[in-house]
Structure formats: C-alpha cells, structure tokens
Design a protein around this motif. Structure first.
Motif, mmCIF file in Angstrom:
data_model
loop_
_atom_site.group_PDB
_atom_site.id
_atom_site.type_symbol
_atom_site.label_atom_id
_atom_site.label_comp_id
_atom_site.label_asym_id
_atom_site.label_seq_id
_atom_site.Cartn_x
_atom_site.Cartn_y
_atom_site.Cartn_z
ATOM 1 N N ALA A 63 0.845 -1.200 0.000
ATOM 2 C CA ALA A 63 0.000 0.000 0.000
ATOM 3 C C ALA A 63 0.871 1.237 0.000
ATOM 4 N N PHE A 64 0.886 1.939 -1.128
ATOM 5 C CA PHE A 64 1.544 3.247 -1.137
ATOM 6 C C PHE A 64 0.542 4.260 -0.609
ATOM 7 N N SER A 65 0.962 5.061 0.367
ATOM 8 C CA SER A 65 0.078 6.122 0.860
ATOM 9 C C SER A 65 0.900 7.235 1.493
ATOM 10 N N VAL A 76 1.220 -7.219 -5.518
ATOM 11 C CA VAL A 76 0.659 -5.997 -6.101
ATOM 12 C C VAL A 76 1.011 -4.789 -5.254
ATOM 13 N N TRP A 77 1.108 -3.645 -5.927
ATOM 14 C CA TRP A 77 1.454 -2.369 -5.282
ATOM 15 C C TRP A 77 0.324 -1.417 -5.662
ATOM 16 N N CYS A 78 -0.460 -0.991 -4.671
ATOM 17 C CA CYS A 78 -1.654 -0.193 -4.965
ATOM 18 C C CYS A 78 -1.578 1.180 -4.291
ATOM 19 N N GLY A 79 -2.139 2.172 -4.954
ATOM 20 C CA GLY A 79 -2.182 3.529 -4.396
ATOM 21 C C GLY A 79 -3.600 4.065 -4.298
ATOM 22 N N SER A 80 -4.324 4.010 -5.422
ATOM 23 C CA SER A 80 -5.643 4.660 -5.471
ATOM 24 C C SER A 80 -6.637 4.051 -4.484
ATOM 25 N N VAL A 81 -6.613 2.730 -4.362
ATOM 26 C CA VAL A 81 -7.657 2.061 -3.566
ATOM 27 C C VAL A 81 -7.690 2.549 -2.114
ATOM 28 N N VAL A 111 9.366 3.075 3.150
ATOM 29 C CA VAL A 111 9.177 4.488 2.766
ATOM 30 C C VAL A 111 9.474 4.636 1.274
ATOM 31 N N ASP A 112 8.894 5.683 0.695
ATOM 32 C CA ASP A 112 9.043 5.925 -0.743
ATOM 33 C C ASP A 112 9.505 7.365 -0.967
ATOM 34 N N LEU A 113 10.476 7.502 -1.873
ATOM 35 C CA LEU A 113 10.996 8.833 -2.215
ATOM 36 C C LEU A 113 10.877 9.060 -3.707
ATOM 37 N N ALA A 164 6.303 -2.645 -11.527
ATOM 38 C CA ALA A 164 5.921 -2.310 -12.909
ATOM 39 C C ALA A 164 4.581 -1.605 -12.845
ATOM 40 N N GLN A 165 4.615 -0.292 -13.086
ATOM 41 C CA GLN A 165 3.406 0.508 -12.893
ATOM 42 C C GLN A 165 2.824 0.950 -14.239
ATOM 43 N N GLY A 166 1.653 0.406 -14.547
ATOM 44 C CA GLY A 166 1.000 0.715 -15.820
ATOM 45 C C GLY A 166 0.366 2.093 -15.835
ATOM 46 N N GLU A 184 -2.548 3.038 -16.084
ATOM 47 C CA GLU A 184 -3.809 3.174 -15.339
ATOM 48 C C GLU A 184 -3.608 3.838 -13.981
ATOM 49 N N ALA A 185 -2.378 3.810 -13.483
ATOM 50 C CA ALA A 185 -2.082 4.207 -12.103
ATOM 51 C C ALA A 185 -2.375 5.672 -11.813
ATOM 52 N N GLY A 186 -2.671 5.948 -10.542
ATOM 53 C CA GLY A 186 -2.752 7.321 -10.064
ATOM 54 C C GLY A 186 -1.346 7.854 -9.858
ATOM 55 N N GLY A 187 -1.174 9.161 -9.964
ATOM 56 C CA GLY A 187 0.154 9.772 -9.784
ATOM 57 C C GLY A 187 0.960 9.721 -11.073
ATOM 58 N N GLY A 220 -0.966 -0.337 -10.890
ATOM 59 C CA GLY A 220 -1.716 0.416 -11.885
ATOM 60 C C GLY A 220 -3.080 -0.186 -12.121
ATOM 61 N N GLY A 221 -4.098 0.409 -11.516
ATOM 62 C CA GLY A 221 -5.479 -0.011 -11.761
ATOM 63 C C GLY A 221 -5.955 -1.139 -10.873
ATOM 64 N N ILE A 222 -5.099 -1.614 -9.953
ATOM 65 C CA ILE A 222 -5.471 -2.794 -9.157
ATOM 66 C C ILE A 222 -6.246 -2.379 -7.906
HETATM 67 C C1 LIG Z 1 -2.403 10.079 -4.504
HETATM 68 C C2 LIG Z 1 -1.233 9.366 -5.083
HETATM 69 C C3 LIG Z 1 0.047 9.868 -4.882
HETATM 70 C C4 LIG Z 1 1.163 9.175 -5.354
HETATM 71 N N1 LIG Z 1 2.409 9.652 -5.069
HETATM 72 C C5 LIG Z 1 3.484 8.865 -5.321
HETATM 73 C C6 LIG Z 1 4.783 9.226 -4.825
HETATM 74 O O1 LIG Z 1 4.976 10.267 -4.195
HETATM 75 N N2 LIG Z 1 5.796 8.361 -5.063
HETATM 76 C C7 LIG Z 1 5.598 7.174 -5.746
HETATM 77 O O2 LIG Z 1 6.555 6.418 -5.894
HETATM 78 N N3 LIG Z 1 4.394 6.834 -6.230
HETATM 79 C C8 LIG Z 1 3.336 7.635 -6.022
HETATM 80 N N4 LIG Z 1 2.108 7.254 -6.476
HETATM 81 C C9 LIG Z 1 1.971 6.020 -7.269
HETATM 82 C C10 LIG Z 1 1.811 4.797 -6.351
HETATM 83 O O3 LIG Z 1 3.034 4.489 -5.731
HETATM 84 C C11 LIG Z 1 1.346 3.558 -7.126
HETATM 85 O O4 LIG Z 1 2.352 3.115 -7.989
HETATM 86 C C12 LIG Z 1 0.072 3.746 -7.920
HETATM 87 O O5 LIG Z 1 -0.881 4.401 -7.135
HETATM 88 C C13 LIG Z 1 -0.455 2.400 -8.377
HETATM 89 O O6 LIG Z 1 -1.580 2.527 -9.206
HETATM 90 P P1 LIG Z 1 -3.084 2.692 -8.638
HETATM 91 O O7 LIG Z 1 -3.174 4.125 -8.226
HETATM 92 O O8 LIG Z 1 -3.931 2.395 -9.814
HETATM 93 O O9 LIG Z 1 -3.246 1.746 -7.502
HETATM 94 C C14 LIG Z 1 0.981 7.965 -6.066
HETATM 95 C C15 LIG Z 1 -0.306 7.489 -6.300
HETATM 96 C C16 LIG Z 1 -1.416 8.163 -5.828
HETATM 97 C C17 LIG Z 1 -2.788 7.605 -6.088
#
Ligand SMILES: Cc1cc2nc3c(=O)[nH]c(=O)nc-3n(C[C@H](O)[C@H](O)[C@H](O)COP(=O)(O)O)c2cc1C
Length: 366
Positions: free
Chosen positions: A17-19, A233-238, A65-67, A180-182, A184-187, A214-216
């Motif tokens: 969970a990326f957040s 899987v690595w998710c952000g949006s959910v 942590v993520d940079l 591997a981020q497609g 579809e991903a947010g960000g 990406g999109g998961i």
């Molecule tokens: C609100 C938001 C902020 C993001 N900021 C970063 C970031 O600072 N660093 C990073 O490596 N990825 C960032 N990402 C991408 C996420 O790490 C992740 O790869 C992505 O959200 C996966 O796709 P999904 O949004 O479809 O789940 C961000 C994604 C979102 C939704």
C-alpha cells in the motif's frame, strides 16, 4: 498468495500500500500487507514524527518508505519567483471560478517537496533511524549511496518503472524489487498498460522479482497480476477511499462517483505527467490560454496555494471550487464505490483472490 517476496519482507500477503497517510500505512501492515509511506511531502522532522508513530502502531511489523528521485528537476529556493504569466493564469482561474481567499489566520501552503539529491539524503538519514524494511524510489534510479546504505542495513530497494527499459536501468542500479506501474495508475505514470507492462518487465529483469501496479483495486485483479507472473501488487488509489485516508472529503466524494473515464494524465499539479481526476482544473490547464507547466518542483509550488483554496471551498455544492477540485487517482477509481477500513480492503482482496484461485482449480477439474 504466498510468494518469495513475502518471505523476504516477513509479510503474510504480497499486497503493498503506497500512501501519504501514516494511518493507512499502519493499517495495511497490521492487516498482513506491507504499508509504504510516501515521504516526498515531508521534512526530516515531520518524517521522523510519522515514522515514530508508525513504529508504535505496528510494533515490529514490516513497512517501508518511498521517495521521488527524479532524474530531472529544477534547483530552486524555498520561495522561488514564478513567471508573471503563470501566476496571473492561476489568479485569473481562481477569480473566474469564484474561489474565495484563505482566511487570514491560515498560512498558504508552500508546496515545497523534497526531490533534490540532498533532500533525499536527509530523509533517508531519518528513515534509516527507524526499522524500515524497504525503500522505494520513483521517477529515476536509486543513487549508488542509497543502494549501498540500504543493503548494509538489510533494507530492500524497490523501484517504480513504466517501461521495460527503465526496469533494466533500475536493476543495473541495484534495485532488488521492481514495481511495474501501468498507465492506469494514479500519480506519475507512463503510457503502457499494466496488462502489457508487467510481463514485459518480468521478462526484462528476470530473476529480479516484480510487483504489478496500476489499476489494481480488487482481488480478481490481484489474481490476474499473479497470473502474469508478478510476486504481488502495489496499490495507491484504492487506499484513497478508505476510512483512514486523509483525502479531502469533497475530492473523496468525487472519487466515489467517478467512472474509469474520469481521469487524465496532466502536468498541471507537478510539471510531470501524473494521472488525476479530470476536472475544470485539468481542462483549464489544457486550454489554449494555459501556459506550459513549470518543471518539477516549481509547478507544485506554483499551484499549492490555489489547491489549498480550492479544497477548502469545494464542499459547497455547485461552487466553482467544487468544479476545479482534483487529486491524483488512477483509472481504478471507477471501481471505488464506498468508504471502507483499509483492513477490510486487504481482507476482501485476499478473499476474492481465493475465490478466483478456486474457480481456476474447478476449471482444471471440470
Ligand atoms: C495520490 C497518489 C500519490 C502518489 N504519489 C506517489 C509518490 O509520491 N511516489 C511514488 O513512488 N508513487 C506515487 N504514487 C503512485 C503509487 O506508488 C502507485 O504506484 C500507484 O498508485 C499504483 O496505481 P493505482 O493508483 O492504480 O493503484 C501515487 C499514487 C497516488 C494515487
């Protein structure tokens, strides 16, 4: 659902969970997944506070942590001068949409983000003072010092990529885990879809493990990612529509109503193409009169105060601020229809993954 990455990081489920929100990070780690805190918006002091809090909440369970380590960025002071035309465009936009000023007692956001090599080094200094198990980098390969330092401390180095070529470069730079981020991903995101990118990256960096991003949003998609050969899987949006997220309530409401067609890749918030909700803001920045976005991190600094004003007033139905409101989110937003605790998201993903695995098993027998 158990893959070698689970053993490497000591987790039950390979759900990452990326957040930017520490509560989400702790909740996912405590649910058996792996929380990763986005550190780019932090100063060393605030990062230390959040990591201390996460340590208390997770009691030895693993997190990371993520940079953002962009290969290209603009060296800048904390209070840079912006081109007059850019500032006038933003002011005019706020006036045309009737977005009120901030009340006098609220300081305007600076939008300063930590993307320089020195910033990253300072944040890493703090991160390594905590029991982080993974450091991720996006937008560019991890510097050699980061890799050496991480490996000495037994910390896994992960890197986000949008092409197979970038994946090879990250592997050569010493990344232990490729995300591997497609598109579809947010960000910040590239142009290749997750379905195509994941197998391409797996082939390019074998035997380095790969996570799909990406999109998961659902467990069936987790199963699909694993079927492609991803180790997790690595998710952000959910997580943006979880109870723990600090997503602005009016933006969260827009997300719950949005379809997968309601996002766009836009440079309007950071200067680099990032997927976000399509809104009057993104449309205006695509308009004929809009100036080209400034390079990172200047565009974030230019627009942070405006974003703060918009979010503050976006709750009023029918307001210009509501029309403008946007935030980073991926196409998976079309599958987000209710607010749930982060733990429930993890549990549902696991349950749905199992249902798919059982269906496949039954298909083999039948
Ligand atoms: C609100 C938001 C902020 C993001 N900021 C970063 C970031 O600072 N660093 C990073 O490596 N990825 C960032 N990402 C991408 C996420 O790490 C992740 O790869 C992505 O959200 C996966 O796709 P999904 O949004 O479809 O789940 C961000 C994604 C979102 C939704």
């Amino acid at each position: 659902m158990h893959t070698p990455v689970c053993d490497r990081l000591g987790i039950e489920f390979p759900i990452f969970a990326f957040s930017h929100c520490r509560d989400v990070v702790a909740a996912v780690t405590n649910a058996g997944g792996f929380g990763v805190l986005g550190a780019t918006g932090h100063s060393p002091r605030t990062l230390d506070i959040d990591l201390t809090w996460i340590d208390e909440q997770t009691r030895g369970k693993p997190y990371g942590v993520d940079l953002l380590l962009p290969a290209k960025y603009e060296q800048t002071s904390r209070e840079p001068r912006f081109p007059a035309g850019h500032q006038a465009f933003v002011e005019d936009l706020l006036t045309r949409y009737g977005v009120p000023e901030l009340p006098g007692h609220i300081p305007a956001a600076s939008g300063s983000i930590s993307v320089s090599a020195q910033d990253a080094d300072d944040l890493l200094g703090v991160a390594f003072g905590h029991p982080v198990r993974l450091v991720a980098s996006a937008l560019g390969p991890p510097p050699a010092e980061l890799v050496t330092r991480a490996h000495k401390a037994g910390v896994v180095v992960a890197a986000l990529v949008g092409t197979a070529e970038h994946a090879r470069r990250q592997q050569a730079a010493g990344a232990d885990l490729i995300v591997a981020q497609g598109t579809e991903a947010g960000g910040h995101t590239g142009t290749i879809s997750t379905m195509v990118l994941v197998p391409e990256v797996i082939r390019a960096v074998h035997p380095t493990p790969v996570l799909a991003a990406g999109g998961i949003v659902t467990g069936a998609q987790v199963a699909a990612a694993m079927a492609l050969g991803a180790q997790g899987v690595w998710c952000g949006s959910v997580w943006l529509t979880t109870e723990e997220a600090e997503t602005d309530p009016s933006v969260q409401k827009k997300m719950l109503a949005a379809t997968s067609a309601d996002t766009v890749r836009s440079r309007s918030l950071t200067g680099k193409p990032a997927r976000m909700l399509r809104s009057a803001w993104t449309e205006e920045w695509e308009g004929e009169k809009a100036p080209a976005a400034l390079p990172m991190p200047l565009q974030t600094m230019l627009t942070a105060g405006a974003q703060q004003r918009i979010n503050r007033h976006a709750a009023t139905d029918g307001s210009g601020a509501q029309q403008l409101a946007t935030y980073f989110v991926g196409q998976g937003v079309g599958l987000l229809d209710r607010v749930r605790p982060a733990r429930q998201v993890v549990e549902q993903m696991v349950a749905d993954y199992l249902a798919v695995a059982e269906r496949f098993a039954a298909q083999l027998e039948g």
